[in-house]
Design an enzyme around this catalytic site. Structure first.
Site, PDB file in Angstrom:
ATOM      1  N   HIS A   1      -7.781   9.378  -2.130  1.00  0.00           N
ATOM      2  CA  HIS A   1      -7.105   9.386  -0.826  1.00  0.00           C
ATOM      3  C   HIS A   1      -7.955  10.025   0.280  1.00  0.00           C
ATOM      4  O   HIS A   1      -8.037   9.518   1.388  1.00  0.00           O
ATOM      5  CB  HIS A   1      -5.756  10.102  -0.954  1.00  0.00           C
ATOM      6  CG  HIS A   1      -4.741   9.686   0.042  1.00  0.00           C
ATOM      7  ND1 HIS A   1      -3.404   9.519  -0.253  1.00  0.00           N
ATOM      8  CD2 HIS A   1      -4.849   9.397   1.362  1.00  0.00           C
ATOM      9  CE1 HIS A   1      -2.744   9.151   0.831  1.00  0.00           C
ATOM     10  NE2 HIS A   1      -3.603   9.082   1.835  1.00  0.00           N
TER      11      HIS A   1
ATOM     12  N   ASP B   1       0.838  -1.207   0.000  1.00  0.00           N
ATOM     13  CA  ASP B   1       0.000   0.000   0.000  1.00  0.00           C
ATOM     14  C   ASP B   1       0.869   1.251   0.000  1.00  0.00           C
ATOM     15  O   ASP B   1       1.562   1.533   0.973  1.00  0.00           O
ATOM     16  CB  ASP B   1      -0.894   0.013   1.250  1.00  0.00           C
ATOM     17  CG  ASP B   1      -1.815   1.229   1.270  1.00  0.00           C
ATOM     18  OD1 ASP B   1      -2.930   1.118   0.738  1.00  0.00           O
ATOM     19  OD2 ASP B   1      -1.403   2.287   1.796  1.00  0.00           O
TER      20      ASP B   1
ATOM     21  N   LYS C   1      -2.790   5.802  -4.431  1.00  0.00           N
ATOM     22  CA  LYS C   1      -3.922   6.711  -4.172  1.00  0.00           C
ATOM     23  C   LYS C   1      -3.705   8.048  -4.866  1.00  0.00           C
ATOM     24  O   LYS C   1      -2.561   8.515  -4.970  1.00  0.00           O
ATOM     25  CB  LYS C   1      -4.060   6.958  -2.659  1.00  0.00           C
ATOM     26  CG  LYS C   1      -3.927   5.699  -1.815  1.00  0.00           C
ATOM     27  CD  LYS C   1      -4.088   5.947  -0.328  1.00  0.00           C
ATOM     28  CE  LYS C   1      -3.722   4.705   0.478  1.00  0.00           C
ATOM     29  NZ  LYS C   1      -2.302   4.612   0.858  1.00  0.00           N
TER      30      LYS C   1
HETATM   31  N1  LIG Z   1      -5.347   6.294   3.584  1.00  0.00           N
HETATM   32  C1  LIG Z   1      -4.770   7.076   4.481  1.00  0.00           C
HETATM   33  O1  LIG Z   1      -5.133   8.246   4.661  1.00  0.00           O
HETATM   34  C2  LIG Z   1      -3.681   6.529   5.313  1.00  0.00           C
HETATM   35  C3  LIG Z   1      -3.108   5.330   4.968  1.00  0.00           C
HETATM   36  N2  LIG Z   1      -2.093   4.802   5.729  1.00  0.00           N
HETATM   37  C4  LIG Z   1      -1.532   3.509   5.291  1.00  0.00           C
HETATM   38  O2  LIG Z   1      -1.583   2.599   6.399  1.00  0.00           O
HETATM   39  C5  LIG Z   1      -0.263   2.126   6.672  1.00  0.00           C
HETATM   40  C6  LIG Z   1      -0.112   1.800   8.145  1.00  0.00           C
HETATM   41  O3  LIG Z   1      -0.387   2.918   8.960  1.00  0.00           O
HETATM   42  P1  LIG Z   1       0.743   3.763   9.749  1.00  0.00           P
HETATM   43  O4  LIG Z   1       0.210   5.121   9.943  1.00  0.00           O
HETATM   44  O5  LIG Z   1       2.017   3.629   9.056  1.00  0.00           O
HETATM   45  O6  LIG Z   1       0.742   3.130  11.187  1.00  0.00           O
HETATM   46  P2  LIG Z   1       0.989   1.688  11.863  1.00  0.00           P
HETATM   47  O7  LIG Z   1      -0.085   1.518  12.868  1.00  0.00           O
HETATM   48  O8  LIG Z   1       1.174   0.646  10.820  1.00  0.00           O
HETATM   49  O9  LIG Z   1       2.338   1.910  12.672  1.00  0.00           O
HETATM   50  C7  LIG Z   1       3.566   2.106  12.056  1.00  0.00           C
HETATM   51  C8  LIG Z   1       4.603   2.450  13.118  1.00  0.00           C
HETATM   52  O10 LIG Z   1       4.773   1.367  14.031  1.00  0.00           O
HETATM   53  C9  LIG Z   1       6.143   0.900  13.994  1.00  0.00           C
HETATM   54  N3  LIG Z   1       6.064  -0.573  14.069  1.00  0.00           N
HETATM   55  C10 LIG Z   1       5.683  -1.433  13.107  1.00  0.00           C
HETATM   56  N4  LIG Z   1       5.650  -2.692  13.573  1.00  0.00           N
HETATM   57  C11 LIG Z   1       6.020  -2.633  14.866  1.00  0.00           C
HETATM   58  C12 LIG Z   1       6.187  -3.606  15.877  1.00  0.00           C
HETATM   59  N5  LIG Z   1       5.946  -4.908  15.659  1.00  0.00           N
HETATM   60  N6  LIG Z   1       6.600  -3.201  17.105  1.00  0.00           N
HETATM   61  C13 LIG Z   1       6.851  -1.888  17.343  1.00  0.00           C
HETATM   62  N7  LIG Z   1       6.713  -0.911  16.423  1.00  0.00           N
HETATM   63  C14 LIG Z   1       6.288  -1.276  15.192  1.00  0.00           C
HETATM   64  C15 LIG Z   1       6.710   1.419  12.694  1.00  0.00           C
HETATM   65  O11 LIG Z   1       8.095   1.667  12.802  1.00  0.00           O
HETATM   66  P3  LIG Z   1       9.215   0.840  11.961  1.00  0.00           P
HETATM   67  O12 LIG Z   1       8.982   1.134  10.524  1.00  0.00           O
HETATM   68  O13 LIG Z   1      10.491   1.379  12.465  1.00  0.00           O
HETATM   69  O14 LIG Z   1       9.011  -0.617  12.296  1.00  0.00           O
HETATM   70  C16 LIG Z   1       5.962   2.732  12.544  1.00  0.00           C
HETATM   71  O15 LIG Z   1       6.566   3.740  13.327  1.00  0.00           O
HETATM   72  C17 LIG Z   1       0.615   3.269   6.174  1.00  0.00           C
HETATM   73  O16 LIG Z   1       1.963   2.911   6.064  1.00  0.00           O
HETATM   74  C18 LIG Z   1      -0.068   3.611   4.889  1.00  0.00           C
HETATM   75  O17 LIG Z   1       0.254   2.676   3.882  1.00  0.00           O
HETATM   76  C19 LIG Z   1      -1.656   5.440   6.851  1.00  0.00           C
HETATM   77  C20 LIG Z   1      -2.174   6.647   7.220  1.00  0.00           C
HETATM   78  C21 LIG Z   1      -3.238   7.295   6.488  1.00  0.00           C
HETATM   79  O1  LIG Z   2      -0.617   8.705   5.366  1.00  0.00           O
HETATM   80  C1  LIG Z   2      -1.602   9.024   4.680  1.00  0.00           C
HETATM   81  O2  LIG Z   2      -1.991   8.324   3.757  1.00  0.00           O
HETATM   82  C2  LIG Z   2      -2.325  10.254   4.995  1.00  0.00           C
HETATM   83  O3  LIG Z   2      -3.147  10.681   4.250  1.00  0.00           O
HETATM   84  C3  LIG Z   2      -2.098  10.903   6.317  1.00  0.00           C
HETATM   85  O4  LIG Z   2      -0.857  10.760   6.772  1.00  0.00           O
HETATM   86  C4  LIG Z   2      -2.554  12.341   6.370  1.00  0.00           C
HETATM   87  O5  LIG Z   2      -2.209  13.009   5.241  1.00  0.00           O
HETATM   88  C5  LIG Z   2      -2.074  13.035   7.566  1.00  0.00           C
HETATM   89  O6  LIG Z   2      -2.030  12.451   8.620  1.00  0.00           O
HETATM   90  C6  LIG Z   2      -1.697  14.439   7.445  1.00  0.00           C
HETATM   91  O7  LIG Z   2      -1.366  14.930   8.674  1.00  0.00           O
END
Ligand SMILES: NC(=O)C1=CN([C@@H]2O[C@H](COP(=O)(O)OP(=O)(O)OC[C@H]3O[C@@H](n4cnc5c(N)ncnc54)[C@H](OP(=O)(O)O)[C@@H]3O)[C@@H](O)[C@H]2O)C=CC1
Ligand SMILES: O=C(O)C(=O)[C@@H](O)[C@H](O)C(=O)CO
Length: 274
Positions: free
Chosen positions: A111, A48, A78
């Site tokens: 998005h 993703d 997205k």
């Molecule tokens: N559509 C939208 O608007 C959004 C979509 N997303 C999507 O969702 C995905 C996941 O969400 P995200 O916001 O990244 O948050 P997550 O809940 O997946 O958390 C990610 C964080 O947790 C850490 N982490 C991962 N695995 C572990 C573990 N087993 N133990 C401890 N720490 C851990 C990572 O660090 P490290 O990399 O160092 O392991 C990172 O700092 C995004 O990467 C993106 O693809 C996210 C936000 C908004």
């Molecule tokens: O990560 C994404 O996909 C997002 O859209 C978010 O991070 C979002 O843009 C946001 O948190 C901005 O503060």
């Protein structure tokens, strides 16, 4: 889902893996290339990304470095907020596809529901879907009223809504609505970006199964039919996050995790963000 490579059938018949790697904040270049390659080597089949993440080129490179055929991998990207509108979306799609070095995309998402723009964005996505260059189209960060607004004018129903979803934000109304409409929910920030690991309920369940809090939360997602995309760039965490297919939460445990809900967001509310 019984294994990392099991799929969920979307409302247009396309099969989407139920578990994948998110790459928000994975740096463009070697960091994201390594994360994608490592994940695929460990059996992940869903990646993703988003044009907003600035790492589509690295994702494409990671896909090429992995020794798995293109048609076995499911790639989501997205259209970002300032790329929305009919012509703008057609252009943004072309640019994303070029950066990814792909000739088709599995899933393209709106998005965020940009007011006054998302219907036109959707019309462009429907055209790309009809042309066969995208296997499925969907949305992200849509509330129920956004979905209803979109579907009034749509020819193609969204297959997926990707929303913030974790034990502190269980999205009861949206879950019920999407089940009724056969729109698949996908969780972003499934681990609340690390802010749930000290929760006593989750820790107790993790201890019982000799698992980590992250594994318990991700198992809760898949047992409740939510596609989940934990982000990590750390090879050990990429591997351990997916090691969730050798235990099963009881109904009581699912219930007690769901009861942790606080309606608390880490990210913006779609009604006020765009
Ligand atoms: N559509 C939208 O608007 C959004 C979509 N997303 C999507 O969702 C995905 C996941 O969400 P995200 O916001 O990244 O948050 P997550 O809940 O997946 O958390 C990610 C964080 O947790 C850490 N982490 C991962 N695995 C572990 C573990 N087993 N133990 C401890 N720490 C851990 C990572 O660090 P490290 O990399 O160092 O392991 C990172 O700092 C995004 O990467 C993106 O693809 C996210 C936000 C908004
Ligand atoms: O990560 C994404 O996909 C997002 O859209 C978010 O991070 C979002 O843009 C946001 O948190 C901005 O503060």
């Amino acid at each position: 889902m019984n294994s990392l490579q099991d799929h969920i059938k979307l409302n247009n018949g396309v099969e989407m893996p139920g578990f994948g790697l998110g790459v928000y904040k994975a740096e463009e270049g070697q960091e994201v290339v390594n994360a994608v390659r490592t994940a695929i080597d460990h059996g992940y089949r869903l990646i993703d990304t988003a044009s907003f993440y600035g790492n589509e080129s690295g994702v494409g490179e990671g896909l090429r470095e992995a020794s798995v055929k293109r048609d076995e991998i499911f790639v989501t990207t997205k259209v970002w907020n300032d790329e929305q509108g009919y012509d703008e979306t057609l252009k943004a799609f072309e640019q994303s596809l070029n950066r990814l070095s792909l000739d088709y995309l599995d899933l393209y998402l709106v998005h965020w529901p940009v007011t006054g723009k998302f219907r036109e964005t959707w019309r462009a996505m429907e055209r790309l879907y009809d042309e066969g260059v995208i296997k499925a189209i969907g949305v992200s960060n849509f509330h129920v009223h956004h979905l209803e607004d979109l579907m009034v004018a749509a020819n193609v129903k969204p297959t997926v809504n990707q929303i913030e979803y974790h034990p502190h934000l269980t999205q009861k109304e949206m879950k019920g609505y999407c089940e009724q409409e056969n729109i698949q929910l996908e969780a972003w920030s499934p681990m609340k970006r690390g802010r749930l690991f000290e929760d006593t309920t989750i820790k107790e369940i993790a201890d019982k199964y000799n698992k980590t809090p992250a594994q318990v939360i991700l198992r809760w997602d898949i047992q409740t039919n939510i596609i989940t995309i934990p982000k990590s760039v750390n090879p050990d965490r990429i591997k351990s996050n997916a090691d969730i297919f050798d235990f099963e939460l009881t109904d009581e445990e699912i219930y007690s995790i769901t009861a942790l809900n606080q309606n608390e967001r880490t990210g913006p509310n779609p009604d006020t963000f765009v």
